[in-house]
Scaffold this motif. Sequence first.
Motif, PDB file in Angstrom:
ATOM      1  N   TYR A 113      53.770  46.041  31.104  1.00 20.83           N
ATOM      2  CA  TYR A 113      53.765  44.609  30.822  1.00 20.83           C
ATOM      3  C   TYR A 113      53.720  44.356  29.320  1.00 20.83           C
ATOM      4  N   ASN A 168      53.762  38.778  36.025  1.00 17.89           N
ATOM      5  CA  ASN A 168      53.219  39.904  35.261  1.00 17.89           C
ATOM      6  C   ASN A 168      52.275  39.423  34.164  1.00 17.89           C
ATOM      7  N   ASN A 187      50.991  43.119  41.291  1.00 13.86           N
ATOM      8  CA  ASN A 187      51.184  43.794  40.005  1.00 13.86           C
ATOM      9  C   ASN A 187      50.514  45.169  40.035  1.00 13.86           C
ATOM     10  N   THR A 233      49.824  38.782  43.361  1.00 14.87           N
ATOM     11  CA  THR A 233      50.788  39.003  42.282  1.00 14.87           C
ATOM     12  C   THR A 233      51.540  40.316  42.485  1.00 14.87           C
ATOM     13  N   GLY A 290      48.899  38.848  35.787  1.00 10.43           N
ATOM     14  CA  GLY A 290      48.213  40.115  36.027  1.00 10.43           C
ATOM     15  C   GLY A 290      47.664  40.727  34.750  1.00 10.43           C
TER      16      GLY A 290
END
Length: 445
Positions: A415, A216, A261, A259, A219
Motif C-alpha cells: 500500500y 487500501n 486488505n 476491506t 486499511g
Amino acid sequence: MSSTATRRGSAHVVARAVGRVEEGVLDPTAWRVRIPRLPVWPLVAMFTLMPIWWVLGVFFIVWPFFGVVLFVLLTVRGKVLRPTGTMLFLIFLGIVLVSATRLEHLTSVVLFALRLGHLITAFLVGVYVYNLAREGTPWARIVNPLLVFWLCMVAFGWFGVLFPKFSVASPFQILLPDGIASERYITDITSLDATEFNKLSANPIYRPSAPFPYTNNWGTAYCFLVPFVLACLTVVRRRWMMITLLVSLPLSIVPAYLTLNRGMFIGLACGVLYLLLREIGRGRVRLLLPVAGILLIGWVVTLFVPVFDLITSRTQTTYSNRDRFDLYAQTWAAVMHSPLLGFGQPNQVDTTFAAEPLGTQGMVWQLLYSHGIPATICFYLIFAVIARRMSTAVTRAGLWLSALPVVAVVVTPFYSFLSPIMSVLFCGIGLGLAAVDGPINRSSA
C-alpha cells in the motif's frame, strides 16, 4: 567637598534609585525571553474536522494548506526541537523536489505539488507534535484530535457496511473545471464514495473506503491507528474516553475485515510480533494479555463475518495477485530507465485493471518509479533510525507507538500512504519520539 563625602552622596543616590525600581526587575529570570507555547488547534482543524473536509470534497486538497499553517507557527515560535530522522527527511524531500524535473505536463506538475504537499505536511506534523509534547502540553490535548479522527473513521467504515452503494459528487468536484475534474486521480479524491467496488471482478464486493478514495487507504490508516489507540488506552484517565475507545476497537473489526486488505493483516501481525519478541527478549510478558484479548475478539468476529472465505473467493475470482506481480515487474523495468530521479509521479491512478498503472499498488513502487532509487533508500533509512530510537521506549504507551515504523515498512510493498494517512503515521511517531527523548506531561487535565 571631600572625596569621601562625594562617595557617600553617590551611595545615597544609588540607594534611592534602587529603592524606587519596581519589584522583580532586578530578578535575572524576569528578562529571559519566554518562548510562546504551540497551540493545539491546528491538529483539531486537521484531524477532528476531517468529516467536514470529506463532505466538502477537499479532504486531500486542503491537507497541504495545514502544512503551511504548521510551518508558520513553528517558524514564529522559533527554538524548534528536531526529532530523530529530521536531517534524513529533509534530504529525502530535496531528492523528491529535484525529481520534478522529470515531469512533462502541466497537470503532472499540479499532482506532483499535491503529493509533495502531503509529504511535507506529514513531516511538519511529526515535528509539531514532538515539540508540543516536549514543551509540556498535556498528553490528552495532543492525542484527542487523532482519537476523534479514529472514531470518525470507524463510523465511516460502518457507513460503508450499511450503505455500500452510496456515491455522489462532492460540492468541490461540481465546481471544478471539466479539464481538471476529468483527471482520474482528482475524480477519486473528490468523490464521496462509501465503498470501493470493482465491477470487473467475477465476485464483486463492496469494500469500505470512506473517508478515503480507496479501500487500501482505509486499511493502511487502520494499521497506523490501532497501535496509537492502544497506546492512548494506557494513559487516558477520563472514563468516558476510555470506554469509547474500548467499544470502538471491537466495532472497527467488522469494516476492517470487509476491506479484505491482506496487507493490513500482515502489517498489524508483524507489528505485534515485533513487540512480543522485544518484550520476551527482555524477560517481560506484559503484552501477552492484551494481545490475547485482541486475538480473541478478532476470532469471535470471524464467526459472524466469513472474512477468510471472502478473501479466498476474491483471490480466486479476480486477477489481483497476477496483476500486482505483473505491475511490479513492469515498474522495476521502467525504473531501470531512470534509476536516479524516476519519472516524477505514477503513470496512472491506484486502481486494478488500469492500463499499466506504473508506480502504484505500494509505497516502495511509487517511490522507485516517481523519485528514483536514492530517494527510496533514504526513505527506508528514515524509518530505520526512527525505529531504533523508539525501540528504547520503556512505558506501555511508548512500547505500542514503537511498532508504528515497523508496521509502516511492512506495508510499503502493498500500500501507498502518500496522503493524509502519512500525517496520521507521523503524529504517532512524533509522540513516540518525544516519549523517549525526555519527560512529557501525560496528565489528562
